[in-house]
Design a protein around this motif. Structure first.
Motif, PDB file in Angstrom:
ATOM      1  N   ASP A 111       0.822  -1.213   0.000  1.00  0.00           N
ATOM      2  CA  ASP A 111       0.000   0.000   0.000  1.00  0.00           C
ATOM      3  C   ASP A 111       0.855   1.261   0.000  1.00  0.00           C
ATOM      4  OD1 ASP A 111      -2.250  -1.596   0.046  1.00  0.00           O
ATOM      5  OD2 ASP A 111      -2.756  -1.172   2.131  1.00  0.00           O
ATOM      6  N   LYS A 112       1.890   1.266   0.809  1.00  0.00           N
ATOM      7  CA  LYS A 112       2.768   2.437   0.902  1.00  0.00           C
ATOM      8  C   LYS A 112       3.520   2.642  -0.421  1.00  0.00           C
ATOM      9  CE  LYS A 112       4.232   5.857   3.253  1.00  0.00           C
ATOM     10  NZ  LYS A 112       3.336   7.000   3.382  1.00  0.00           N
ATOM     11  N   ALA A 134       0.177 -10.478 -11.185  1.00  0.00           N
ATOM     12  CA  ALA A 134      -0.550 -11.737 -11.097  1.00  0.00           C
ATOM     13  C   ALA A 134      -1.228 -11.822  -9.741  1.00  0.00           C
ATOM     14  CB  ALA A 134       0.399 -12.910 -11.291  1.00  0.00           C
ATOM     15  N   LEU A 135      -2.482 -12.213  -9.751  1.00  0.00           N
ATOM     16  CA  LEU A 135      -3.216 -12.358  -8.503  1.00  0.00           C
ATOM     17  C   LEU A 135      -2.961 -13.738  -7.900  1.00  0.00           C
ATOM     18  CD1 LEU A 135      -6.594 -10.785  -9.678  1.00  0.00           C
ATOM     19  CD2 LEU A 135      -4.764  -9.687  -8.366  1.00  0.00           C
ATOM     20  N   HIS A 136      -2.924 -13.793  -6.600  1.00  0.00           N
ATOM     21  CA  HIS A 136      -2.794 -15.039  -5.828  1.00  0.00           C
ATOM     22  C   HIS A 136      -1.452 -15.756  -6.013  1.00  0.00           C
ATOM     23  CE1 HIS A 136      -7.084 -14.616  -5.063  1.00  0.00           C
ATOM     24  NE2 HIS A 136      -7.271 -14.520  -6.355  1.00  0.00           N
ATOM     25  N   GLU A 137      -0.478 -15.121  -6.629  1.00  0.00           N
ATOM     26  CA  GLU A 137       0.832 -15.752  -6.833  1.00  0.00           C
ATOM     27  C   GLU A 137       1.695 -15.560  -5.595  1.00  0.00           C
ATOM     28  OE1 GLU A 137       1.852 -17.526  -9.522  1.00  0.00           O
ATOM     29  OE2 GLU A 137      -0.101 -17.235 -10.454  1.00  0.00           O
ATOM     30  N   ASN A 171      -5.085 -10.461  -3.826  1.00  0.00           N
ATOM     31  CA  ASN A 171      -6.244 -10.798  -4.642  1.00  0.00           C
ATOM     32  C   ASN A 171      -6.830  -9.521  -5.232  1.00  0.00           C
ATOM     33  OD1 ASN A 171      -8.175  -9.632  -2.784  1.00  0.00           O
ATOM     34  ND2 ASN A 171      -7.955 -11.461  -1.508  1.00  0.00           N
ATOM     35  N   GLU A 172      -7.805  -9.675  -6.114  1.00  0.00           N
ATOM     36  CA  GLU A 172      -8.377  -8.526  -6.816  1.00  0.00           C
ATOM     37  C   GLU A 172      -8.964  -7.503  -5.847  1.00  0.00           C
ATOM     38  OE1 GLU A 172     -11.666  -7.507 -10.297  1.00  0.00           O
ATOM     39  OE2 GLU A 172     -11.244  -9.590  -9.790  1.00  0.00           O
ATOM     40  N   GLN A 173      -9.671  -7.968  -4.829  1.00  0.00           N
ATOM     41  CA  GLN A 173     -10.283  -7.051  -3.865  1.00  0.00           C
ATOM     42  C   GLN A 173      -9.223  -6.256  -3.110  1.00  0.00           C
ATOM     43  OE1 GLN A 173     -13.495  -6.312  -3.677  1.00  0.00           O
ATOM     44  NE2 GLN A 173     -13.016  -4.761  -2.162  1.00  0.00           N
ATOM     45  N   GLU A 174      -8.142  -6.898  -2.729  1.00  0.00           N
ATOM     46  CA  GLU A 174      -7.061  -6.201  -2.020  1.00  0.00           C
ATOM     47  C   GLU A 174      -6.433  -5.119  -2.900  1.00  0.00           C
ATOM     48  OE1 GLU A 174      -5.205  -9.440   1.051  1.00  0.00           O
ATOM     49  OE2 GLU A 174      -4.863  -9.770  -1.102  1.00  0.00           O
ATOM     50  N   VAL A 175      -6.223  -5.426  -4.169  1.00  0.00           N
ATOM     51  CA  VAL A 175      -5.637  -4.443  -5.080  1.00  0.00           C
ATOM     52  C   VAL A 175      -6.588  -3.266  -5.256  1.00  0.00           C
ATOM     53  CG1 VAL A 175      -4.824  -4.033  -7.445  1.00  0.00           C
ATOM     54  CG2 VAL A 175      -4.193  -6.137  -6.261  1.00  0.00           C
ATOM     55  N   LYS A 176      -7.877  -3.546  -5.430  1.00  0.00           N
ATOM     56  CA  LYS A 176      -8.865  -2.468  -5.559  1.00  0.00           C
ATOM     57  C   LYS A 176      -8.874  -1.580  -4.320  1.00  0.00           C
ATOM     58  CE  LYS A 176     -12.137  -4.689  -8.719  1.00  0.00           C
ATOM     59  NZ  LYS A 176     -13.489  -5.263  -8.846  1.00  0.00           N
ATOM     60  N   LYS A 192      -7.540   3.432  -1.582  1.00  0.00           N
ATOM     61  CA  LYS A 192      -6.889   4.021  -0.407  1.00  0.00           C
ATOM     62  C   LYS A 192      -5.864   5.082  -0.788  1.00  0.00           C
ATOM     63  CE  LYS A 192      -4.180   2.481   3.571  1.00  0.00           C
ATOM     64  NZ  LYS A 192      -3.599   1.293   4.220  1.00  0.00           N
ATOM     65  N   CYS A 193      -5.118   4.834  -1.859  1.00  0.00           N
ATOM     66  CA  CYS A 193      -4.067   5.803  -2.231  1.00  0.00           C
ATOM     67  C   CYS A 193      -4.585   6.912  -3.128  1.00  0.00           C
ATOM     68  CB  CYS A 193      -2.869   5.102  -2.863  1.00  0.00           C
ATOM     69  SG  CYS A 193      -3.048   4.746  -4.594  1.00  0.00           S
ATOM     70  N   GLY A 194      -5.833   6.805  -3.541  1.00  0.00           N
ATOM     71  CA  GLY A 194      -6.451   7.882  -4.318  1.00  0.00           C
ATOM     72  C   GLY A 194      -6.270   7.691  -5.767  1.00  0.00           C
TER      73      GLY A 194
END
Length: 125
Positions: free
Chosen positions: A73-74, A94-97, A113-118, A123-125
């Motif tokens: 995230d940072k 790649a997701l889940h790798e 995963n996709e939700q975490e990336v979204k 969060k970062c704008g």
């Protein structure tokens, strides 16, 4: 770095009949400079100072250099500070790798995963 295998492959899959040498020449005309970057720093290009850009591309980078979700995230927050307002950020990964192979080397990566990336992007704008 020798880009020729990638340029040859691109020409092949595009199927437009363009010579790879011509595509390489065009690429070299467009790319003006490559900067070292540390996306875990608040000022990722320090000491280089440059104007914000229209677009950035990250290919298998954030998840490969971030040991955990907080670091991911940072890093995303830091790298996107280099964009102009309403700039574009293309993140390829790649997701889940949990790792990828680079020749014989096994490179560990943060599994997201996709939700975490979204959520990270929001969060970062």
């Amino acid at each position: 770095f020798d880009w020729s295998p990638y340029i040859k492959h691109t020409c092949k899959i595009e199927g437009k009949g363009e010579l790879w040498t011509e595509k390489l020449r065009k690429l070299r005309e467009k790319v003006r400079c490559i900067y070292p970057i540390d996306i875990h720093q608040r000022r990722p290009l320090h000491p280089v100072i440059m104007k914000p850009v229209d677009a950035l591309v990250s290919t298998f980078c954030l998840e490969a250099v971030s040991p955990d979700k907080e670091s991911f995230d940072k890093a995303l927050e830091n790298i996107t500070t280099l964009l102009k307002p309403k700039g574009y950020f293309l993140m390829i990964g790649a997701l889940h790798e949990t790792y990828y192979m680079a020749g014989e080397a096994r490179i560990p990566v943060l599994a997201v995963n996709e939700q975490e990336v979204k959520e990270s992007l929001i969060k970062c704008g």
